[in-house]
Design an enzyme around this catalytic site. Structure first.
Site, PDB file in Angstrom:
ATOM      1  N   GLU A  19       0.874  -1.169   0.000  1.00 12.90           N
ATOM      2  CA  GLU A  19       0.000   0.000   0.000  1.00 12.90           C
ATOM      3  C   GLU A  19       0.911   1.219   0.000  1.00 12.90           C
ATOM      4  O   GLU A  19       1.829   1.312   0.810  1.00 12.90           O
ATOM      5  CB  GLU A  19      -0.890   0.012   1.251  1.00 12.90           C
ATOM      6  CG  GLU A  19      -2.057   1.001   1.165  1.00 12.90           C
ATOM      7  CD  GLU A  19      -1.618   2.458   1.076  1.00 12.90           C
ATOM      8  OE1 GLU A  19      -0.632   2.806   1.728  1.00 12.90           O
ATOM      9  OE2 GLU A  19      -2.258   3.238   0.336  1.00 12.90           O
ATOM     10  N   CYS A  66      -5.885   4.904   5.513  1.00 13.24           N
ATOM     11  CA  CYS A  66      -5.630   3.683   4.773  1.00 13.24           C
ATOM     12  C   CYS A  66      -6.883   2.892   4.481  1.00 13.24           C
ATOM     13  O   CYS A  66      -7.676   2.629   5.393  1.00 13.24           O
ATOM     14  CB  CYS A  66      -4.670   2.800   5.568  1.00 13.24           C
ATOM     15  SG  CYS A  66      -4.119   1.399   4.607  1.00 13.24           S
ATOM     16  N   CYS A  69      -5.829  -1.274   5.606  1.00 14.73           N
ATOM     17  CA  CYS A  69      -6.111  -1.552   7.009  1.00 14.73           C
ATOM     18  C   CYS A  69      -7.269  -0.650   7.418  1.00 14.73           C
ATOM     19  O   CYS A  69      -7.247   0.037   8.444  1.00 14.73           O
ATOM     20  CB  CYS A  69      -4.891  -1.319   7.889  1.00 14.73           C
ATOM     21  SG  CYS A  69      -4.200   0.325   7.751  1.00 14.73           S
ATOM     22  N   HIS A  73      -7.747   2.713  11.837  1.00 18.38           N
ATOM     23  CA  HIS A  73      -7.487   4.071  12.326  1.00 18.38           C
ATOM     24  C   HIS A  73      -8.745   4.674  12.934  1.00 18.38           C
ATOM     25  O   HIS A  73      -8.685   5.440  13.897  1.00 18.38           O
ATOM     26  CB  HIS A  73      -6.958   4.957  11.199  1.00 18.38           C
ATOM     27  CG  HIS A  73      -5.569   4.613  10.777  1.00 18.38           C
ATOM     28  ND1 HIS A  73      -4.453   5.027  11.483  1.00 18.38           N
ATOM     29  CD2 HIS A  73      -5.105   3.880   9.743  1.00 18.38           C
ATOM     30  CE1 HIS A  73      -3.368   4.573  10.888  1.00 18.38           C
ATOM     31  NE2 HIS A  73      -3.721   3.867   9.836  1.00 18.38           N
ATOM     32  N   ARG A 463      -0.462  -4.826  10.690  1.00 21.11           N
ATOM     33  CA  ARG A 463       0.981  -4.652  10.498  1.00 21.11           C
ATOM     34  C   ARG A 463       1.732  -4.363  11.767  1.00 21.11           C
ATOM     35  O   ARG A 463       2.958  -4.209  11.738  1.00 21.11           O
ATOM     36  CB  ARG A 463       1.221  -3.542   9.457  1.00 21.11           C
ATOM     37  CG  ARG A 463       0.732  -3.961   8.099  1.00 21.11           C
ATOM     38  CD  ARG A 463       0.398  -2.827   7.173  1.00 21.11           C
ATOM     39  NE  ARG A 463      -0.154  -3.382   5.960  1.00 21.11           N
ATOM     40  CZ  ARG A 463      -1.432  -3.696   5.792  1.00 21.11           C
ATOM     41  NH1 ARG A 463      -2.306  -3.436   6.739  1.00 21.11           N
ATOM     42  NH2 ARG A 463      -1.846  -4.242   4.675  1.00 21.11           N
ATOM     43  N   SER A 486       3.857   0.812  10.220  1.00 24.38           N
ATOM     44  CA  SER A 486       4.790   0.854   9.094  1.00 24.38           C
ATOM     45  C   SER A 486       5.851   1.931   9.264  1.00 24.38           C
ATOM     46  O   SER A 486       6.872   1.893   8.586  1.00 24.38           O
ATOM     47  CB  SER A 486       4.037   1.035   7.772  1.00 24.38           C
ATOM     48  OG  SER A 486       3.374  -0.175   7.432  1.00 24.38           O
ATOM     49  N   CYS A 530       2.644  -0.488   4.553  1.00 24.89           N
ATOM     50  CA  CYS A 530       1.430   0.295   4.347  1.00 24.89           C
ATOM     51  C   CYS A 530       1.858   1.745   4.487  1.00 24.89           C
ATOM     52  O   CYS A 530       1.899   2.284   5.593  1.00 24.89           O
ATOM     53  CB  CYS A 530       0.385  -0.081   5.384  1.00 24.89           C
ATOM     54  SG  CYS A 530      -1.253   0.528   4.988  1.00 24.89           S
ATOM     55  N   CYS A 533      -0.171   4.995   5.660  1.00 20.34           N
ATOM     56  CA  CYS A 533      -0.219   5.113   7.117  1.00 20.34           C
ATOM     57  C   CYS A 533       1.091   5.666   7.659  1.00 20.34           C
ATOM     58  O   CYS A 533       1.116   6.334   8.676  1.00 20.34           O
ATOM     59  CB  CYS A 533      -0.432   3.746   7.756  1.00 20.34           C
ATOM     60  SG  CYS A 533      -1.950   2.923   7.280  1.00 20.34           S
TER      61      CYS A 533
END
Lengths: 549, 324, 134
Positions: A19, A66, A69, A73, A463, A486, A530, A533
């Site tokens: 991502e 994101c 995912c 958030h 992640r 990430s 990702c 993020c």
């Protein structure tokens, strides 16, 4: 293709099948990576955007950090605000949230392995040469799930028609085309992975549909709010039964196909069980009991120097973010609540600044976070299911516990975690169904926004450990910080020059063909990057501190 | 039949038709698309014929300032499924999220696709950051602005998927730190006029239906902000199943109320349905749900600037002089 | 002498030219009523008190009276003269005249003014043009 070991620089930009936007640079000496740099390539500014807005609104905005995912958030934002208010949502609401997060983590792991990672290991074109009968037999043997040879014959026929069309689409210029010395599955094994790649696409949409029964839609949930959830209709018996039916449909693929495929890879790529190592690990607790808020199903903590004999609790005060090697004006490392840095783009300089991401450090050290961190912590603590499943995989692949700290180990940990979590979801659904029998089951409680408060929300997302930190002043968002997995894993070096986990993991990995450096992809992908993020910027503004994502 | 056997049987049935959807399913899909395009189911064979062309049309899919939610939304498509879309209907010649190649080989795949003598369609997900010459977003060392200008400029048709690509989206919300704008605005000087499939994310049906329309009938009828009227012609309010409650003045006063539990209208809790053009109530998401059905007020996610214009959410739209 | 005559002639011409403002009746406040045949859909909606004079100050007539030329004399047609048909799906019916994406409709224009940050006209269904009494 190189006929002697390569020495030189390799840049891979864009890294695909992630991502977001990432660039990786490595220095190779005699066919082995000696140094590495991880550079994120996009900055958007989400934390600036939420400033001044009502805290109860913020989850809508930050969810758009994101779409892979997705929901995570939003959930952690709501947790941060509820933490600031000292508020606890009703148990039935917490269960709905657990189901949303649980289905998200599993969905995300599955799609990551099959559709973002697996093409680093299996060769779609080679599947055309396979014997479907032998492949079906091998698949059943390694997965415990019976496979009809006719199914594999049909997958092959479909692939053949696709390849014969001459339009290779998303497989154009694939590293495996024409053969590659680092791709070592047999044609039958390639056919197994190809068939599971396709079936996986059908399974993921069912998991997403199951989630959507509670989240309203996927991607981007809408039913989670500060105060609880809104989905009364989802608690009806027919809706719960619908979720259960989808859940049952997807279970065999997770428990059998996904497990079997990691056995194939672990056996065929033992070297990937030796490279891709990092040193320190951390993650957050999650999936707490909906009534008590205790006894987390995922227990977080810290594990130093790959030592499976000791674990520690995580101390949030010891977290600092460095901006030295990122595109910001100079500043000393700071805790998320006190960040104060201006973005300043100066171009890529491997000896200086080279990324939009910041470098989080815990007690000054880089920490890997994610399924390997979580499973290693669980393994170290003797948690039964993790120990059994990881040991089963290690034994099937003739590997030892220390091999879990590797590219292949990280990938297997992702599978083990997905399976364990998926199997736990059935119990949460039953708990919710029992509560939903009461016609007045509470899923939302009123709250009052304080004038001035501070709160943090933690989450064990796909992640790794995710946290959002909010400061509320005048009942509005005065400061908002997002510390994202990430960023831990794929940020740049810190002030002390310590490599981030992904940079460290690349050092020592072989590169057989510098034109097609699949080993770099195997390792980078094992972190499941990702990047939307991951990017942080802290922006100075009249004494207020806020972080920009 | 056990569920796993059912999955196998379905797969087999699908593949029995020589590697494609079953003929029956394919015609059913074409009928659905024809109806959505306002053509009537009798036009299904016309749609089917256009889709069965020997050479699949090339699509280049670019990612700008985005969250990849729109790509994920496409993965949820049913009839056609994403695998049928990319294996049998189009040739997805560049898409960073799922493509096998990386780095230079990926860039070469892009250049090769752009040189396709049959031309290509371009889909862009995400906004384009303009501030500072666009350094806030780069791919392969090139700014998104420069790269997308090249790719979109040479395309037979451009689709902006999602609210970010259509109108700027989340990063364009105040104070828009990176100067992000939608594709149409960023590339207007080049004469690029994208079809905007807005939504955060959009329903995959709306994107795939638009692609099919482009391939079979050409450019669909667009509204004043570039969205196909066949998908964005009515408001969420127009088709909402809770409308009878709105008309009767039955509004849920809070999320914890008995009225909310009974599914009354969510207007007082901030539903933006009356201001939002999209087909969520009729098509639904993931074949099973949509926000209002799940008790969540619509936030207007397919509308330009909704992050500021329709905020703060969860309460009635602000009157003049009212503070958030 | 010639100059004075010319000026007088010019003045006379200006005086005799039709004065647009004087030629129209610009009602200050209007009540928008449902045409008799239109069935009631939402009972609480009631009639709308429309500050016409206020709108006429800030917008050209044609912005709302979209089918009529500015040069007509007398009175503009009220919306309900043409937008009569009942039913919310009726594209040029009574409901759609006011609730439409086009800026010639109340809702369309109000949305556009807010989006372009020109003004903050009401958007709420229950607190703006229509008032829900709790």
């Amino acid at each position: 293709m190189a006929d002697k070991a390569y020495t030189g620089r390799i840049t891979v930009d864009p890294i695909t099948r992630i991502e977001g936007h990432l660039r990786i640079d490595v220095e190779v000496k005699d066919g082995v990576i000696a140094n590495a740099w991880s550079s994120t390539q996009l900055f958007r500014g989400l934390e600036l955007i939420v400033l001044g807005r009502p805290p109860e609104d913020v989850h809508n905005y930050v969810q758009r950090a994101c779409g892979v995912c997705t929901t995570s958030h939003a959930l952690v934002s709501i947790r941060a605000v509820e933490n600031a208010m000292n508020f606890k949502a009703p148990p039935a609401a917490e269960l709905v949230r657990l189901l949303i997060l649980g289905t998200l983590d599993v969905h995300d792991h599955l799609v990551h392995f099959y559709h973002l990672h697996a093409l680093d290991f299996f060769d779609m074109a080679s599947a055309l040469k396979a014997d479907p009968v032998a492949a079906a037999k091998a698949a059943a043997q390694v997965s415990g799930r019976e496979v009809q040879p006719g199914d594999y014959y049909m997958v092959q026929a479909r692939l053949k028609k696709f390849v014969d069309s001459g339009q290779l689409g998303w497989l154009t210029n694939a590293y495996f085309l024409g053969g590659h010395p680092s791709y070592r599955l047999s044609p039958e094994e390639n056919l197994i992975l190809a068939a599971n790649y396709l079936e996986g696409l059908r399974v993921q949409l069912k998991i997403a549909r199951a989630m959507a029964i509670f989240s309203g839609k996927n991607p981007h949930a809408q039913t989670m709010q500060v105060g609880g959830v809104t989905c009364y209709e989802s608690l009806r018996p027919e809706r719960l039964a619908e979720f259960k039916a989808l859940y049952d449909e997807c279970t065999p693929f997770l428990n059998h196909n996904y497990v079997g495929d990691l056995t194939i890879l672990g056996r065929r790529y033992p070297e990937a069980g030796a490279y891709g190592r990092t040193t320190n690990f951390m993650d957050f607790s999650d999936f707490h009991d909906p009534e008590t808020g205790k006894t987390p199903f995922f227990r977080g903590g810290v594990l130093w120097r790959r030592d499976l004999k000791h674990t520690e609790e995580f101390d949030p005060a010891q977290l600092k973010e460095h901006v030295t090697r990122g595109w910001y004006k100079p500043s000393e490392p700071r805790h998320p609540y006190e960040g104060l840095t201006d973005p300043e783009y100066t171009g890529f300089d491997a000896n200086g600044k080279y990324s939009w991401a910041k470098a989080p450090r815990y007690k000054g050290e880089p920490m890997e976070t994610g399924p390997l961190a979580r499973r290693a912590l669980a393994y170290a603590r003797g948690e039964k299911e993790t120990v059994e499943r990881l040991n089963a995989w290690l034994a099937a692949c003739n590997l030892k516990p220390e091999n879990m700290f590797s590219t292949m180990g990280r990938t297997a940990a992702r599978m083990v975690e997905a399976v364990i979590l998926w199997n736990r979801i059935g119990g949460w659904l039953d708990d919710l169904a029992a509560r939903a029998k009461h016609p007045d089951v509470e899923i939302y409680k009123p709250w009052k926004m304080p004038d001035k408060a501070r709160g943090v929300g933690y989450c064990a997302v796909t992640r790794g450990g995710l946290s959002h930190w909010i400061r509320i002043e005048g009942g509005k968002t005065a400061n908002y910080q997002m510390v994202v997995p990430s960023t831990w894993n794929l940020g740049p070096r810190c002030a002390a020059g310590k490599l981030s986990p992904v940079e460290e993991s690349l050092v020592g990995a072989p590169v057989a063909d510098p034109e097609r450096p699949v080993e770099i992809l195997r390792t980078v992908h094992s972190f499941d990057p990702c990047i939307a993020c991951a990017v942080h910027v802290i922006h100075a503004g009249g004494g207020r501190t806020f972080k920009v994502l | 039949m056990s569920s796993s056997a059912r999955i196998s049987a379905k797969l087999l049935e699908r593949q029995l038709e020589g590697g494609r959807m079953s003929r029956r399913e394919f015609m059913k899909f074409c009928g659905v698309v024809a109806a959505a395009m306002g053509m009537g189911p009798a036009f299904a064979p016309e749609v089917a014929h256009a889709l069965e062309a020997k050479k699949r049309p090339s699509v280049i899919y670019m990612h700008g300032a985005e969250c990849t939610g729109c790509t994920e939304a496409l993965l949820r498509a049913v009839d056609p499924y994403i695998d049928a879309l990319i294996m049998e209907i189009i040739s997805l010649d560049y898409c960073e999220t799922i493509m096998a190649a990386a780095g230079r080989r990926a860039e070469e795949a892009l250049e090769k696709a752009m040189k396709n003598p049959a031309g290509y369609y371009c889909t862009i997900e995400g906004a384009i950051p303009l501030r500072g010459g666009g350094v806030w977003g780069q791919v392969g060392g090139e700014t998104m602005l420069s790269l997308f200008s090249r790719v979109a400029g040479g395309a037979k048709g451009v689709i902006a998927i999602g609210t970010c690509a259509s109108f700027g989206g989340i990063q364009a919300a105040a104070p828009n730190p990176t100067g992000a704008v939608g594709v149409g605005e960023a590339l207007a000087a080049m004469g690029v006029k994208p079809i905007n499939i807005s939504g955060c994310p959009p329903n995959p049906v709306n994107y795939i239906g638009t692609v099919v329309h482009l391939l079979t009938k050409g450019l669909p009828d667009l509204d004043a902000v570039g969205r196909p009227k066949m998908f964005f012609g009515s408001t969420v309010h127009d088709k909402c199943p809770r409308r009878k409650h709105f008309d009767a003045g039955e509004f849920a006063p809070s999320f914890q109320s008995k009225e909310a539990r009974e599914g009354w209208c969510l207007h007082l809790l901030g539903c933006r349905g009356p201001y939002t053009y999209n087909n969520c109530p009729t098509v639904q998401f993931n074949q099973t749900n949509w926000p209002v059905r799940a008790g969540a007020p619509c936030i207007g996610c397919s509308e330009p600037g909704f992050w500021d214009l329709l905020a703060p959410f969860n309460r009635d739209v602000l009157m003049k002089g009212e503070k958030a | 002498m010639k100059r004075i005559l010319l000026s007088l002639a010019a003045l006379a011409m200006v005086a005799l030219l039709p004065n647009p403002a004087a030629a129209y009746e610009v009602p200050k406040d209007l009540v928008i009523k449902r045409p008799d045949k239109t069935p009631v859909q939402a009972a609480w909606v009631g009639q709308v008190k429309f500050p016409h004079g206020f709108h006429a100050v800030y917008n050209p007539c044609k912005a709302c009276h979209h089918e009529e030329s500015d040069r007509s004399l007398g009175q503009f047609l009220p919306c309900t003269q043409c937008h009569v048909k009942s039913g919310q799906d009726e594209p040029t019916g009574f409901y759609r005249a006011f609730h439409n994406s086009s800026p010639v409709s109340c809702l369309g224009c109000h949305k556009q003014k807010r989006l372009s940050r020109q003004a903050m006209p009401p958007l709420s269904c229950t607190r703006g043009c229509h008032k829900l009494k709790h």
